[in-house]
Design an enzyme around this catalytic site. Structure first.
Site: not given
Ligand code: THU
Length: 166
Positions: A73, A75, A112
């Site tokens: 992710c 973050e 998440c």
């Molecule tokens: N994702 C993030 O980068 N941050 C979040 O807070 C939620 C989800 C990304 C993970 C994945 O690459 C895409 O979003 C879809 O879930």
């Protein structure tokens, strides 16, 4: 049996309500971070900007992988980047935004569970609480102050300390 309730406080700013200069500037950096997103599988791009106490801003974006769980992710990319580049420097704020290739994001993207846990670990290691500002393409902006607002009843290192020895 008791039922315990926990209240969390979420600041909400209307689409045309002014944000503070600090929040706007950090969200603009999170948008800039979207350029580095690698999201060919979800087509959902997330950008994060981390504001540090030394004045630096560190960016991160989601990095996907054909073996899905190997991705990361935005973050956590940003926070790990910040901590490895500036170890021990407190994190003051994190801004997060998202763009989809397929639809307009009309609501703030919220971190998440795994990212919240990482934010909690960072906050636990410093005196300062972390402000988290979240926005989509359009619509409201949300902000919380302190990771306990995002992750009540979290797991933390005190729980690793055994008090009773058999
Ligand atoms: N994702 C993030 O980068 N941050 C979040 O807070 C939620 C989800 C990304 C993970 C994945 O690459 C895409 O979003 C879809 O879930």
């Amino acid at each position: 049996m008791n039922v315990k309730s926990i209240t969390i406080n979420i600041e909400e700013y209307g689409a045309d309500e002014a944000l503070s200069n600090a929040d706007s500037a950090l969200l603009a950096k999170a948008e800039e971070a979207l350029k580095g997103s690698y999201a060919p599988y979800s087509e959902f791009h997330v950008g994060a900007a981390v504001k540090l106490a030394n004045g630096e801003t560190v960016l991160g974006s989601n990095q996907e992988n054909a073996a899905y769980p190997s991705g990361m992710c935005a973050e956590r990319v940003a926070l790990f980047h910040a901590q490895s580049t500036f170890p021990g420097v407190p994190v003051l704020a994190v801004a997060i935004t998202a763009r989809s290739d397929r639809f307009t994001t009309t609501y703030p993207v919220t971190p998440c569970g795994a990212c919240r846990q990482v934010m909690a670990e960072v906050e636990k290691g410093q005196k300062e609480v972390i402000r988290v500002v979240m926005r989509g393409d359009e619509g409201i902006t949300q902000a919380v102050v302190g990771i306990d607002q995002l992750l009540p009843m979290l797991f933390h290192e005190e729980k690793l300390k055994k008090v009773n020895h058999l």
